[in-house]
Design an enzyme around this catalytic site. Structure first.
Site, mmCIF file in Angstrom:
data_model
loop_
_atom_site.group_PDB
_atom_site.id
_atom_site.type_symbol
_atom_site.label_atom_id
_atom_site.label_comp_id
_atom_site.label_asym_id
_atom_site.label_seq_id
_atom_site.Cartn_x
_atom_site.Cartn_y
_atom_site.Cartn_z
ATOM 1 N N LEU A 231 0.921 5.038 4.528
ATOM 2 C CA LEU A 231 0.146 6.277 4.435
ATOM 3 C C LEU A 231 -1.248 5.934 3.957
ATOM 4 O O LEU A 231 -1.431 4.971 3.214
ATOM 5 C CB LEU A 231 0.784 7.249 3.432
ATOM 6 C CG LEU A 231 2.184 7.759 3.722
ATOM 7 C CD1 LEU A 231 2.642 8.682 2.586
ATOM 8 C CD2 LEU A 231 2.230 8.516 5.059
ATOM 9 N N SER B 26 0.854 -1.193 0.000
ATOM 10 C CA SER B 26 0.000 0.000 0.000
ATOM 11 C C SER B 26 0.889 1.242 0.000
ATOM 12 O O SER B 26 2.116 1.147 0.053
ATOM 13 C CB SER B 26 -0.923 -0.016 1.226
ATOM 14 O OG SER B 26 -0.157 -0.108 2.413
ATOM 15 N N CYS B 27 0.262 2.408 -0.027
ATOM 16 C CA CYS B 27 1.019 3.671 -0.067
ATOM 17 C C CYS B 27 1.923 3.779 1.154
ATOM 18 O O CYS B 27 1.520 3.390 2.245
ATOM 19 C CB CYS B 27 0.062 4.861 -0.058
ATOM 20 S SG CYS B 27 -0.903 5.027 -1.565
ATOM 21 N N PRO B 28 3.115 4.263 1.014
ATOM 22 C CA PRO B 28 3.704 4.877 -0.177
ATOM 23 C C PRO B 28 4.628 3.922 -0.946
ATOM 24 O O PRO B 28 5.365 4.364 -1.818
ATOM 25 C CB PRO B 28 4.561 5.984 0.445
ATOM 26 C CG PRO B 28 5.113 5.325 1.686
ATOM 27 C CD PRO B 28 4.007 4.436 2.195
#
Lengths: 83, 506
Positions: B22, A20-22
């Protein structure tokens, strides 16, 4: 950690599914640093927000996004040309 | 396979991928949010100050939010700064939620920050100190690869207090204290959630078992494993634990837990009598000192205020700041002789403790950041609503129990579904509208709120809330929940329609 694979002459592939991000963005930035100008990188991912953040991140440093292709409803391939 | 090219990644990436991520923002120019898990809701004042500094350096204007799961959330985070931020958090011994929400499939669910009574280990009235158990549960699940790819997230709360501040009825697993001969243990509620995923908002059901203190970890782990291994992996809409509880029934879940822990649990028919209260103002500790709950509206704070609160915690308390389950802060360990000075200093920096009951519990979500609306935000609408109530009623609200919760979308992270008076956003885009929900509550017989008006504009909030509260206080009620029970949804639907200048529905 994902592998950067040379799939053909100047064409590279990286599978970042499960991140997932980042991280897709981090891996992509790092992979592009290893490429020569004109090389193409195909990134396979399954984190939907990265279909927006990865193109934005690579364009920010002067690379070119060739396309964002959906593979079914749960995966995408982003194609980037290194500049 | 083609030739492999080595990426020149730092070792940190490998270490961080399981503990940091994030989240995706989509509003106010923010691409990402950072949701810092605060284990047991407790931070040293130094770490609290460090987060304030990060809000300045990586966010904008030092803006930060306390969430109702006791995390601290920053916005406007750039992806390129993420690894630096994660290194700093790692040095502080902190981590973040893993953002699995954005995957279209039923994957990458994690255990969210375990919600813990913010007065744990302090409160003179608490039945059992849960700090140790909560720490054990948190430590086990954070970054644990066996629990990072569940069908969806899993939410746990645990409290030893008698006021259910951790809202056990809306958790996947909510643990509450039960006194029995031979000592205090816990009861459990399972399968709760206010979100829209199927079967929709749900009050958790009693497991019906007494859990001795020394079995709490095992039961918790067993429940999470049941979710991981059995919840729906075909449909994201059906992949929360509440769906499995509905499909299986409570008894099967209980029997499976007992099989996993290798023993049967005694029956229990005790449920929480009171729930969803805050520990407001000044609380007496068991050691004779005091804790001070610091009110924030919607959990919003700026770095200057955070530094001020850190200083108060150091000067008057023991240098600790806690986050509460109603988006407030709590300063523990203030000697009685220092309470006056601490109160004065908190007033001076803009957070006086003389708030009315409803202000301690009022909550609003950051819907303008997540992109559910761009025209308004639930936090701003909460401020608007509280200002309107203050100017219209003032002291008349001193004795009113009113749970006012505003969520910007149907995911309902700010719990309009259990509010006495709730607003839940509908739709998206630039024309924010809310449905008005009334009559929820977790004390006594737990109830979900009922929709009595649709598509209210933010500009109409003041009038409709004002009219309903007017009727409540004019009629002599000191509890909006009882007012709703007595009047019923149809009468209050008519009152809301009248305040909105709408025709009554037939």
């Amino acid at each position: 950690m994902p592998d950067l694979i040379e799939a053909g002459d100047g064409v590279y592939e990286m599978d970042v599914r499960g991140y997932s991000c980042p991280y897709p963005e981090v891996f992509t930035r790092n992979a592009i640093d290893s490429l020569e100008p004109g090389d193409v990188l195909k990134i396979t991912l399954d984190n939907r927000p990265s279909t927006e953040t990865v193109p934005a991140a690579v364009e920010e440093v002067g690379n070119r996004v060739l396309g964002v292709e959906s593979r079914g409803s749960r995966e995408w391939v982003i194609e980037v040309e290194s500049r | 396979m083609g030739k492999r090219v080595e990426l020149t990644l730092s070792e940190d990436v490998e270490r961080f991928a399981d503990r940091f991520s994030l989240g995706r923002d989509n509003g106010r120019g923010s691409q990402h949010f950072l949701r810092v898990k605060v284990p047991r809701g407790s931070l040293s004042s130094d770490k609290f100050r460090d987060i304030a500094r990060m809000a300045e350096e990586y966010g904008r204007n030092g803006y930060a939010e306390v969430t109702n799961r006791q995390s601290i959330q920053l916005h406007w985070i750039e992806g390129g700064d993420a690894m630096d931020i994660f290194r700093r958090l790692d040095e502080m011994g902190l981590s973040t939620d893993k953002c699995g929400q954005s995957y279209p499939g039923t994957r990458y669910g994690d255990v969210r920050n375990v919600v813990v009574c913010p007065a744990a280990g302090l409160d003179a009235e608490e039945k059992v100190d849960v700090e140790g158990i909560a720490g054990e549960i948190n430590d086990f699940f954070i970054g644990n690869r066996d629990f990072l790819d569940m069908p969806r997230k899993f939410k746990i709360s645990i409290t030893g207090c008698g006021i259910g501040c951790t809202k056990p009825h809306i958790q996947d697993l909510g643990l509450y204290p039960v006194e029995r001969e031979g000592g205090v243990g816990f009861g459990a509620l399972i399968g709760g959630s206010t979100g829209q995923s199927l079967p929709g908002p749900a009050i958790a059901k009693p497991l019906g078992a007494f859990i001795p203190k020394d079995r709490v970890f095992d039961v918790t782990r067993a429940a999470v494993e049941i979710h991981r291994d059995n919840s729906n992996r075909e449909s994201k809409a059906r992949s929360r634990f509440k769906w499995l509880v509905r499909e299986w029934g409570v008894q099967r879940v209980r029997e499976t837990i007992e099989a996993k822990i290798g023993g049967t649990l005694p029956d229990l028919d005790v449920v929480p009598e009171v729930a969803d209260e805050e520990h407001p103002g000044i609380g007496e500790q068991k050691d004779g000192r005091n804790y001070l709950t610091v009110p924030l509206i919607g959990g919003v704070m700026y770095s200057d205020l955070m530094r001020g609160i850190a200083s108060v915690a150091e000067r008057y308390g023991g240098g600790e700041v806690r986050t509460t389950t109603h988006q407030n802060l709590l300063i523990p360990n203030v000697p009685t002789s220092e309470v006056g000075g601490a109160k004065e200093e908190l007033s001076r920096i803009g957070v006086p403790l003389d708030r009315r009951p409803y202000q301690w519990t009022a909550m609003g979500c950051p819907s303008d950041f997540c992109g559910k609306t761009v025209a308004s935000s639930s936090k701003k609408d909460l401020v608007r609503a509280t200002h309107a109530l203050e100017s219209r009623f003032g002291d008349r609200l001193d004795d009113l129990d009113l749970k006012l919760y505003i969520s910007g979308c149907v995911n309902d992270c700010c719990l309009a579904s259990i509010a006495h008076l709730g607003l839940k956003g509908r739709g998206s885009g630039d024309s924010q509208r809310y449905d008005l929900l009334l009559g929820g509550g977790l004390t006594g017989e737990p109830e979900l709120s009922e929709r009595v008006a649709e598509a209210i504009a933010p500009s109409e909030i003041e009038d409709v809330i004002g009219a309903l509260v007017q009727e409540c206080v004019d009629s002599g009620y000191d509890d909006f929940g009882i007012f709703f029970e007595d009047r019923g949804p149809r009468e209050l639907e008519a009152a809301a329609s009248s305040a909105l200048g709408r025709e009554e529905s037939s």
